[in-house]
Scaffold this active site. Structure first.
Site, PDB file in Angstrom:
ATOM      1  N   SER A 133      38.158  56.679  52.145  1.00 16.09           N
ATOM      2  CA  SER A 133      37.250  55.665  51.613  1.00 16.09           C
ATOM      3  C   SER A 133      36.164  56.304  50.761  1.00 16.09           C
ATOM      4  CB  SER A 133      36.581  54.898  52.749  1.00 16.09           C
ATOM      5  OG  SER A 133      35.627  54.009  52.209  1.00 16.09           O
ATOM      6  N   LYS A 187      41.293  52.499  58.760  1.00 10.33           N
ATOM      7  CA  LYS A 187      40.867  52.322  57.368  1.00 10.33           C
ATOM      8  C   LYS A 187      41.009  50.859  56.963  1.00 10.33           C
ATOM      9  CE  LYS A 187      39.688  53.097  53.090  1.00 10.33           C
ATOM     10  NZ  LYS A 187      40.540  52.533  52.111  1.00 10.33           N
ATOM     11  N   HIS A 190      38.173  49.037  58.481  1.00 13.36           N
ATOM     12  CA  HIS A 190      37.001  49.432  57.698  1.00 13.36           C
ATOM     13  C   HIS A 190      36.903  48.545  56.454  1.00 13.36           C
ATOM     14  CE1 HIS A 190      35.637  51.522  54.073  1.00 13.36           C
ATOM     15  NE2 HIS A 190      34.740  52.125  54.797  1.00 13.36           N
ATOM     16  N   ASN A 191      38.019  48.375  55.762  1.00 11.80           N
ATOM     17  CA  ASN A 191      38.003  47.538  54.557  1.00 11.80           C
ATOM     18  C   ASN A 191      37.715  46.081  54.894  1.00 11.80           C
ATOM     19  OD1 ASN A 191      38.845  49.937  53.398  1.00 11.80           O
ATOM     20  ND2 ASN A 191      40.283  48.954  52.018  1.00 11.80           N
ATOM     21  N   GLU A 194      34.187  45.756  55.349  1.00  4.99           N
ATOM     22  CA  GLU A 194      33.602  45.827  54.000  1.00  4.99           C
ATOM     23  C   GLU A 194      33.623  44.437  53.334  1.00  4.99           C
ATOM     24  OE1 GLU A 194      35.181  49.198  51.763  1.00  4.99           O
ATOM     25  OE2 GLU A 194      35.345  47.900  50.013  1.00  4.99           O
TER      26      GLU A 194
END
Ligand code: ATR
Length: 484
Positions: A133, A187, A190-191, A194
């Site tokens: 990232s 990940k 995480h996105n 986000e």
């Protein structure tokens, strides 16, 4: 031919922006880097433009590329997700030997990563799905890296990745997340977080702009100020920059010139799909994904504008709102909604980890997200402390520090939702996060009604609060209850 003492410690395949920036990052940190791209022009461009930043070994065939790597060979793939990734993995595996390591640094779906690792293990190749990232800038100057795959690979790979990752308080933003798909799963979430983080900032903007009637420049100043407090984060910082930007062509604020239809590449959607399968409510992320979809439904929006009745709307003035007090309420509503989105994201990671026996440590994630990545924020230090205090925390919201914060935030949060409703302004993540919060704390939920309905139409049975067992009411009979 490359002489043995002149081999590369790491290789990068796929030299579009992310790949070449990562290769440059390795080279700048003193590693000899093998580089290869399907079309050789990109390789030549990289060497021509940045060859002096370190030692690169450029190859024009996969075989030469593999031959230029020191054993065990370590090659990071930065190509398009999907079929291209599979093709490159297989080409590399064919040219490699037992014990060599293939790292997929793209945004692969974790279930693809699980499959690829299994396939590679059968061929005695190590496969590491690593979430990276930080975008282009992060790849060049220090990303946050989330590698999965076999623990043995981490022993070899760890020091290399640590040397290029972002560093916060002396700690590199990379750690072994867990086996097979753990890195890409984390990940992905995480996105998803986000998405929610970006949407709550958008909702705050919407309220200040169209509720309080502030200009983008004024809101930019407010965000700058917020960036020096609890909300200190990369996303708040760049939003302040975006809002301050003036369009050179029209002289208008750039934000008013940008089409309000948000794009997406799919990781937010994957996060929600995986959450649905795991049975974890990630309402903040879900609403953020749907908000992007709705914004892009341009035809439907055009058909609804001026047609759907708004009812009697209040104005900022008619509500008697004070601008400074409202700004502070919005800040608190943003903070609370963001906290919910993170709590839900961490719930999903815990559930995914349990489902796949990954043993992911949430504390590690909060630690490596503090730098390099898009959601980097001061707030992540608090999350690290929360998991330090109780590694088994049932929800981030229940950490002692966050409970104290929530006591301060809750009244503002409610006021903002009420005002938004009266002003007719959409706040899907703010509002759904408050509903989630109120649902968690509710003594009784309407789920009892659902159970009654299910038992009525489908004899699905229900539990009783006063004794164990499963019960059914004979709805179409004498309505007596039986235990089943
Ligand atoms: P960009 O980021 O420039 O839009 P992309 O189309 O997403 O690029 O592709 C990123 C990388 O994947 C490129 O290095 C691309 O190689 P080319 O420069 O030769 O196009 C690589 N890539 C895409 N499909 C590939 C495939 N089937 N085999 C090998 N590499 C592939």
């Amino acid at each position: 031919m490359t002489s043995p003492e002149n081999l590369a410690q790491i290789g990068v395949v796929g030299l579009a922006v992310m790949g070449s920036n990562l290769a440059r990052n390795f080279a700048r940190n003193g590693h000899t880097v093998a580089v290869y791209n399907r079309s050789p022009e990109k390789t030549r461009d990289l060497i021509a433009e940045h060859g002096d930043e370190g030692t690169f070994l450029a190859s024009e065939t996969v075989e030469d590329f593999v031959a230029s790597l020191e054993r065990p060979r370590k090659a990071i793939i930065m190509v398009q997700a999907g079929a291209a990734t599979d093709a490159v993995i297989n080409q590399l595996a064919d040219a490699m030997e037992d014990g060599d390591i293939i790292i997929d640094g793209g945004n692969a779906l974790y279930s693809d990563t699980i499959r690829r690792e299994r396939e590679m293990a059968e061929r005695n190749r190590h496969f590491v799905g690593a979430g990276i990232s930080g975008g282009e800038e992060g790849a060049l100057n220090g990303p946050s890296i989330m590698p999965g795959g076999p623990k043995e690979s981490w022993e070899t790979l760890g020091p290399l990745l640590e040397s290029v990752a972002a560093v916060v308080d002396g700690t590199p933003c990379v750690t072994h997340i867990g086996p097979d798909g753990a890195g890409h799963f984390v990940k992905m979430v995480h996105n998803g977080i986000e998405y929610a983080d970006m949407q709550v900032i958008g909702e705050a903007y919407q309220l200040l702009r169209y509720g309080a009637g502030m200009s983008p420049a004024e809101i930019s100043e407010v965000f700058r100020e917020w960036n020096s407090g609890d909300l200190d984060s990369y996303l708040i910082e760049i939003t302040a920059e975006v809002l301050a930007q003036v369009d050179a062509e029209t002289g208008k604020p750039l934000i008013d010139v940008i089409v309000d239809a948000a794009g997406q590449k799919g990781t937010g959607r994957w996060t929600v799909k995986a959450a649905l399968d795991l049975g974890i409510p990630v309402t903040g992320i879900g609403e953020a994904v749907f908000a992007r979809a709705l914004s892009s439904s341009l035809e439907q929006r055009a058909a609804a504008q001026g047609v759907l009745p708004a009812g009697e709307l209040a104005t900022f003035e008619s509500l008697g709102l004070d601008r400074d007090a409202f700004i502070e309420d919005v800040r608190r509503a943003l903070y609370a909604s963001k906290l919910v989105a993170y709590a839900q994201g961490f719930d999903e990671i815990r559930a995914g980890s349990a489902e796949h026996a990954w043993d992911v440590d949430p504390r590690d994630l909060a630690t490596i997200w503090r730098g390099g990545c898009i959601i980097r924020a001061k707030f992540l230090n608090r999350i690290v402390e929360a998991y330090d205090a109780d590694p088994q925390l049932p929800s981030l919201l229940l950490d002692a520090y966050f409970l104290d914060e929530l006591r301060d935030l809750i009244d503002s949060w409610r006021r903002v939702i009420v005002a938004a409703t009266q002003l007719g302004l959409p706040v899907p993540v703010f509002a759904s996060s408050l509903s989630y919060y109120d649902s968690l704390r509710a003594e009784r939920l309407p789920a009892a009604v659902i159970q009654g309905q299910r038992d009525y139409f489908g004899a699905h049975t229900y539990g009783r609060v006063d004794k164990p067992g499963a019960f059914h009411t004979l709805w179409s009979g004498d309505r007596s209850e039986i235990e089943v």
